[in-house]
Design an enzyme around this catalytic site. Structure first.
Site, PDB file in Angstrom:
ATOM      1  N   GLU A 190      79.254 -26.486 -22.586  1.00  0.00           N
ATOM      2  CA  GLU A 190      79.378 -25.296 -23.697  1.00  0.00           C
ATOM      3  C   GLU A 190      80.277 -24.141 -23.312  1.00  0.00           C
ATOM      4  OE1 GLU A 190      78.993 -22.068 -25.259  1.00  0.00           O
ATOM      5  OE2 GLU A 190      76.984 -21.927 -24.712  1.00  0.00           O
TER       6      GLU A 190
ATOM      7  N   CYS B  92      78.171 -16.021 -26.336  1.00  0.00           N
ATOM      8  CA  CYS B  92      78.975 -17.037 -26.876  1.00  0.00           C
ATOM      9  C   CYS B  92      78.709 -17.278 -28.172  1.00  0.00           C
ATOM     10  CB  CYS B  92      78.463 -18.270 -25.956  1.00  0.00           C
ATOM     11  SG  CYS B  92      76.664 -18.896 -26.264  1.00  0.00           S
TER      12      CYS B  92
END
Length: 610
Positions: free
Chosen positions: A316, A351
């Site tokens: 990720e 994020c």
């Protein structure tokens, strides 16, 4: 009639109260009390730092400081390869013992639930302690810690407690469609733990990023070694000790959960440095799965190392999430508040934070005006709110510090590049020297508008407190702008026409989308992960748990008196002509859609079997 309605209403209310109480009591369970690690003195409020703090940190040690104040928190010896071997060996033993009684699945599941319920109970009762430790090590505010650390961790715990067993239960499958086999062959998938897994997590959420993988590993029966960032070793040590104390209290070997940290490799391009601890760890054959949260350059190195042991990796890598406001949306003051929260929470170090606000032409100018006015009228106050509690004047802190100042020049250059190409800088744009905390890492909340895709800031993840606004000519143009960056983690779309919102969601090149909300796909415990430059694979939700398991395919005979036999024409020694005729007829009878062909083939089978 009125009495009937009253009785029914009373019954309905009583029923819902009963269901609510029953659900709460079922989820609550019986938490086990465990020892709280000694509270570090560094979290105390009203600490006044000097401008320069001199500490003697030997070579090979990691220095921990509070990003908001510069306060020295401690020094930690960087772990080496021997430490890694030892951690993995102990974790493997603990994992084997944890799962040694496979036959008694009920007891094993109860033990897993006991751990998770105990952790949940502790977190609920100790929110202030957890928030303070997270704030001291990351520089964020307590509100940011509450929303981004505590709330999401409790949601993951609650979800796993309530739905984990179902998600990991044996999955019955339809089995073969073959005419002769479908009546007696059963098929299923059994989800078994992999062994020792690893999670390499980023520093922006030191509690949640550490706890999330631990929760998933416990519920799936794995052992885990969490590699924390060198930026948050101080808090990670505390949180890991907390979890290990919980395991001990639940009669589980605390070695089931381990912490690893080290200084970063000096030169990832040099293959001779593959034995540096970080690389040695990710190439270790004792690890059966790795989840990595971080940047693309580090991901490349991790994948290179993991390839040596063929260890599967979920990556990720952050995103460039677009927040799209369509022409049909009308409540602009409300959405302005969502934009500010989504952009500036944790100083923009998220994020799935809002990296680009893309507004269709009708609402663009007005929304820019609203945001500008709000930031001018109530300028964000920067600081360390856990150090301001005793001061009523300074107790209002809107935004904390960034983890370090090593990217400040880069952020300033991104703003300058955009302005040079036509963007308008309405607020901020540079680092901020805090008068009370001169050693803190503060960057001004920034409002940058009229950004276009050709600007560097539109193509690169900012990961900082910069609100970027872009104008779309239409709904399709908003989609084009959102898909113009080389990332694909998440996104949001707001509009009063649900059909139009779904059209946008279907055409965004991302792994996650929220409609008329921001980032709630993460809270909903859906599988989380991105595409393109945001990485691949999923963690979270059912898919995330199943990804930490060996999906073992098992077929079996449903009828005890029927089993697979080798037909006489296929047994050795072969009569090739007869064997071919038999197999051909078997296949035709099994899969043809013609009733005539099927009857004909079954007749041939009967003849060839003699």
């Amino acid at each position: 009639m009125n009495n009937t309605v009253a009785y029914l209403s009373t019954f309905a209310v009583a029923y819902f109260i009963y269901k609510w109480i029953f659900t709460c009591s079922t989820l609550k369970g019986r938490p086990v009390q465990f020892k709280i690690p000694e509270v570090p003195k560094e979290i105390e409020s009203n600490w006044v730092p000097s401008k320069e703090i001199s500490t003697n940190v030997p070579e090979g040690y990691i220095e921990a400081r509070c990003p908001a104040t510069g306060q020295f928190l401690g020094k930690f010896k960087s772990m080496d390869n021997n430490n890694i071997d030892n951690l993995i060996e102990k974790a493997a033993i603990a994992q084997a013992n944890f799962n040694k009684n496979k036959e008694d699945q009920k007891r094993l599941w109860e033990q897993k639930l006991s751990i998770l319920i105990s952790l949940r109970d502790f977190i609920i009762k100790n929110q202030d302690l957890i928030a303070r430790i997270a704030c001291r090590d990351s520089g964020k505010t307590r509100v940011d810690a509450s929303m981004g650390e505590i709330l999401v961790t409790l949601e993951k715990l609650n979800w796993c407690i309530k739905h984990g067993h179902k998600a990991l239960s044996v999955s019955k499958r339809s089995g073969p469609t073959n005419l002769f086999m479908k009546w007696y062959k059963g098929a299923e998938i059994r989800y078994e733990p992999l062994g020792v897994i690893a999670s390499i997590v980023s520093w922006n959420y030191p509690f949640h990023n550490l706890m999330g993988p631990i929760i998933a590993s416990i519920i799936t029966g794995n052992a885990i070694i969490v590699k924390c960032s060198e930026q948050v070793v101080w808090s990670s040590n505390y949180f890991i000790e907390l979890v290990r104390n919980c395991l001990t209290a639940c009669d589980v070997d605390p070695d089931l959960v381990q912490l690893f940290y080290c200084l970063p490799p000096q030169n990832n391009k040099d293959d001779s440095l593959m034995l540096e601890p970080a690389n040695y760890f990710t190439s270790h054959p004792g690890l059966k799965h790795i989840t990595f949260i971080g940047s693309q350059p580090i991901a490349h190195q991790i994948l290179k190392c993991a390839a040596k042991s063929l260890t599967p990796v979920v990556v990720e890598l952050g995103g460039k999430d677009a927040f799209i406001v369509l022409d049909s949306y009308t409540d602009l003051p409300t959405i302005a508040s969502i934009i500010l929260r989504g952009t500036f929470q944790s100083a923009g170090q998220n994020c799935i934070g809002i990296e680009r606000v893309i507004v269709s032409s009708k609402n663009y100018d007005r929304l820019v005006e609203i945001l500008h006015e709000r930031l001018l009228k109530n300028p964000f106050k920067l600081g360390s709110d856990i150090d301001n509690e005793g001061n009523k004047v300074e107790n209002s802190v809107d935004m904390g510090a960034m983890i370090s100042d090593n990217r400040f020049s880069q952020l300033e250059e991104l703003v300058k590049d955009a302005v040079s190409k036509g963007a308008r800088l309405l607020l901020g744009g540079s680092r901020y020297q805090h008068p009370k905390y001169p050693s803190g890492n503060y960057f001004q909340p920034t409002l940058l508008v009229d950004v276009t895709p050709d600007m560097t800031i539109a193509q690169n993840e900012v990961f900082g407190p910069i609100l970027v606004m872009m104008k779309g000519d239409s709904t399709d143009d908003c989609i084009r702008l959102a898909n113009s960056a080389p990332f694909g983690l998440g996104g949001s779309v707001f509009g009063n026409d649900l059909k139009e919102c779904n059209y946008v969601a279907d055409n965004l090149l991302t792994g996650n989308v929220a409609i008329n909300d921001f980032a709630t796909f993460y809270v909903c415990q859906l599988p989380f992960g991105g595409i393109n430059g945001s990485g691949y694979g999923k963690f979270g939700g059912e898919e995330g748990l199943l990804g930490l398991c060996n999906a073992k395919s098992v077929c079996y005979d449903k009828l005890p008196f029927v089993s697979t036999q080798i037909p006489k024409p296929l047994d050795y020694p072969l009569n090739n002509s007869k064997a071919w005729s038999f197999v051909k007829s078997f296949i035709t009878a099994s899969y043809t859609t013609s009733l005539f062909e099927r009857i004909k083939s079954i007749w041939t089978l009967a003849q060839e079997s003699k």
